[in-house]
Design a protein around this motif. Structure first.
Motif, mmCIF file in Angstrom:
data_model
loop_
_atom_site.group_PDB
_atom_site.id
_atom_site.type_symbol
_atom_site.label_atom_id
_atom_site.label_comp_id
_atom_site.label_asym_id
_atom_site.label_seq_id
_atom_site.Cartn_x
_atom_site.Cartn_y
_atom_site.Cartn_z
ATOM 1 N N PRO A 16 0.805 -1.219 0.000
ATOM 2 C CA PRO A 16 0.000 0.000 0.000
ATOM 3 C C PRO A 16 0.840 1.272 0.000
ATOM 4 O O PRO A 16 0.356 2.330 -0.376
ATOM 5 N N VAL A 17 2.107 1.180 0.384
ATOM 6 C CA VAL A 17 2.981 2.360 0.435
ATOM 7 C C VAL A 17 3.788 2.492 -0.845
ATOM 8 O O VAL A 17 3.823 3.547 -1.469
ATOM 9 N N THR A 18 4.449 1.427 -1.264
ATOM 10 C CA THR A 18 5.367 1.488 -2.408
ATOM 11 C C THR A 18 4.724 1.094 -3.728
ATOM 12 O O THR A 18 5.269 1.370 -4.787
ATOM 13 N N ASN A 19 3.607 0.393 -3.664
ATOM 14 C CA ASN A 19 2.957 -0.151 -4.858
ATOM 15 C C ASN A 19 3.830 -1.201 -5.542
ATOM 16 O O ASN A 19 3.658 -1.503 -6.713
ATOM 17 N N LEU A 20 4.800 -1.748 -4.797
ATOM 18 C CA LEU A 20 5.653 -2.830 -5.299
ATOM 19 C C LEU A 20 5.058 -4.163 -4.858
ATOM 20 O O LEU A 20 4.292 -4.219 -3.900
ATOM 21 N N PRO A 21 5.431 -5.244 -5.541
ATOM 22 C CA PRO A 21 4.845 -6.554 -5.213
ATOM 23 C C PRO A 21 5.135 -6.990 -3.773
ATOM 24 O O PRO A 21 6.193 -6.701 -3.226
ATOM 25 N N LEU A 22 4.177 -7.670 -3.192
ATOM 26 C CA LEU A 22 4.330 -8.335 -1.897
ATOM 27 C C LEU A 22 3.957 -9.786 -2.077
ATOM 28 O O LEU A 22 2.929 -10.069 -2.691
ATOM 29 N N PRO A 23 4.730 -10.709 -1.596
ATOM 30 C CA PRO A 23 6.047 -10.501 -0.992
ATOM 31 C C PRO A 23 7.093 -10.221 -2.067
ATOM 32 O O PRO A 23 6.878 -10.502 -3.250
ATOM 33 N N ARG A 24 8.243 -9.671 -1.636
ATOM 34 C CA ARG A 24 9.376 -9.430 -2.541
ATOM 35 C C ARG A 24 10.665 -9.528 -1.738
ATOM 36 O O ARG A 24 10.672 -9.315 -0.540
ATOM 37 N N PHE A 25 11.753 -9.841 -2.446
ATOM 38 C CA PHE A 25 13.052 -9.972 -1.797
ATOM 39 C C PHE A 25 13.858 -8.688 -1.937
ATOM 40 O O PHE A 25 13.848 -8.045 -2.988
ATOM 41 N N VAL A 26 14.565 -8.348 -0.881
ATOM 42 C CA VAL A 26 15.489 -7.216 -0.831
ATOM 43 C C VAL A 26 16.688 -7.680 -0.010
ATOM 44 O O VAL A 26 16.777 -8.859 0.346
ATOM 45 N N SER A 27 17.586 -6.773 0.330
ATOM 46 C CA SER A 27 18.717 -7.148 1.184
ATOM 47 C C SER A 27 18.891 -6.104 2.281
ATOM 48 O O SER A 27 18.398 -4.976 2.176
ATOM 49 N N MET A 28 19.597 -6.492 3.317
ATOM 50 C CA MET A 28 19.864 -5.579 4.428
ATOM 51 C C MET A 28 20.965 -4.605 4.016
ATOM 52 O O MET A 28 22.035 -5.022 3.592
ATOM 53 N N LYS A 29 20.691 -3.320 4.145
ATOM 54 C CA LYS A 29 21.648 -2.280 3.774
ATOM 55 C C LYS A 29 22.688 -2.071 4.876
ATOM 56 O O LYS A 29 23.829 -1.734 4.615
ATOM 57 N N SER A 30 22.277 -2.284 6.092
ATOM 58 C CA SER A 30 23.119 -2.009 7.246
ATOM 59 C C SER A 30 23.664 -3.299 7.842
ATOM 60 O O SER A 30 23.045 -4.352 7.737
ATOM 61 N N GLU A 61 3.888 -3.782 4.545
ATOM 62 C CA GLU A 61 4.361 -2.403 4.613
ATOM 63 C C GLU A 61 3.416 -1.589 5.480
ATOM 64 O O GLU A 61 2.209 -1.843 5.488
ATOM 65 N N TYR A 62 3.994 -0.627 6.198
ATOM 66 C CA TYR A 62 3.185 0.314 6.964
ATOM 67 C C TYR A 62 3.996 1.587 7.111
ATOM 68 O O TYR A 62 5.009 1.598 7.826
ATOM 69 N N GLY A 63 3.625 2.639 6.429
ATOM 70 C CA GLY A 63 4.377 3.888 6.467
ATOM 71 C C GLY A 63 5.823 3.662 6.064
ATOM 72 O O GLY A 63 6.110 3.093 5.004
ATOM 73 N N HIS A 64 6.764 4.074 6.919
ATOM 74 C CA HIS A 64 8.191 3.907 6.642
ATOM 75 C C HIS A 64 8.726 2.566 7.126
ATOM 76 O O HIS A 64 9.945 2.366 7.164
ATOM 77 N N TRP A 65 7.854 1.647 7.477
ATOM 78 C CA TRP A 65 8.255 0.376 8.062
ATOM 79 C C TRP A 65 7.928 -0.781 7.129
ATOM 80 O O TRP A 65 6.931 -0.752 6.412
ATOM 81 N N ARG A 66 8.812 -1.786 7.147
ATOM 82 C CA ARG A 66 8.610 -2.983 6.345
ATOM 83 C C ARG A 66 8.679 -4.203 7.255
ATOM 84 O O ARG A 66 9.621 -4.346 8.047
ATOM 85 N N ARG A 67 7.687 -5.078 7.121
ATOM 86 C CA ARG A 67 7.723 -6.335 7.865
ATOM 87 C C ARG A 67 8.499 -7.331 7.015
ATOM 88 O O ARG A 67 8.154 -7.567 5.846
ATOM 89 N N ILE A 68 9.551 -7.880 7.588
ATOM 90 C CA ILE A 68 10.441 -8.762 6.832
ATOM 91 C C ILE A 68 10.523 -10.129 7.492
ATOM 92 O O ILE A 68 10.169 -10.307 8.655
ATOM 93 N N ARG A 69 11.009 -11.066 6.704
ATOM 94 C CA ARG A 69 11.249 -12.432 7.186
ATOM 95 C C ARG A 69 12.581 -12.882 6.597
ATOM 96 O O ARG A 69 12.887 -12.619 5.433
ATOM 97 N N ASP A 70 13.370 -13.590 7.410
ATOM 98 C CA ASP A 70 14.664 -14.079 6.934
ATOM 99 C C ASP A 70 14.583 -15.539 6.507
ATOM 100 O O ASP A 70 13.506 -16.144 6.501
ATOM 101 N N HIS A 71 15.713 -16.092 6.171
ATOM 102 C CA HIS A 71 15.836 -17.465 5.692
ATOM 103 C C HIS A 71 15.242 -18.480 6.660
ATOM 104 O O HIS A 71 14.690 -19.492 6.259
ATOM 105 N N ASP A 72 15.342 -18.207 7.948
ATOM 106 C CA ASP A 72 14.841 -19.129 8.972
ATOM 107 C C ASP A 72 13.374 -18.907 9.311
ATOM 108 O O ASP A 72 12.842 -19.568 10.202
#
Length: 154
Positions: A16-30, A61-72
């Motif tokens: 609802p925030v980015t209009n990008l597909p959910l779910p989708r893969f990204v990587s940790m920047k930090s 997604e919610y505002g500036h926050w993203r709910r993520i899940r890792d490999h485990d």
């Protein structure tokens, strides 16, 4: 530590925030990222990601926050500034052979240990080209985490 997050709904949707597909893969920047119980700094920190470049899956997604899940299957909420659209994959098979071309009969260019994070270059139906530490090659998609089983990356 909290229980693993449930699998996302099978039907593809958009955030609802980015209009990008959910779910989708990204990587940790930090190399250090707090994972919170909810989408704000007032929510408790459950744990931290300590590995830059780790692939994660955005499931909400919610505002500036993203709910993520890792490999485990573990996850929570992180601020969007802590993730990157740069695609990486996690090697799941020990001594994974990278091939010069897609296909089991192509010559081996390198072997990767399980747990290695590699940059995702492209993916066909069953094979992905990855690179890490100056090595590049093709690996079966089934040996990698961080790319959808039906996903094509160009």
């Amino acid at each position: 530590m909290q229980d693993p997050l449930p699998a996302p709904e099978p039907a593809a949707s958009v955030g609802p925030v980015t209009n990008l597909p959910l779910p989708r893969f990204v990587s940790m920047k930090s190399s250090r990222a707090n994972v919170r119980r909810g989408p704000s700094k007032t929510h408790r920190i459950d744990w931290e990601f300590l590995r830059k470049g780790l692939p994660v899956e955005i499931i909400a997604e919610y505002g500036h926050w993203r709910r993520i899940r890792d490999h485990d299957g573990m996850g929570g909420w992180v601020h969007y500034a802590l993730i990157s659209g740069h695609r990486t994959v996690l090697v799941e098979k020990n001594l994974l052979e990278l091939r010069f071309r897609p296909g089991a009969n192509s010559r081996v260019t390198a072997k990767l240990e399980a747990g290695v994070i590699a940059d995702l270059e492209e993916c066909e139906a069953d094979w992905c080209q990855v690179s890490v530490a100056g090595y590049s090659g093709w690996a079966p998609k089934t040996a990698l985490w961080g790319v959808g089983k039906d996903e094509i990356v160009e």
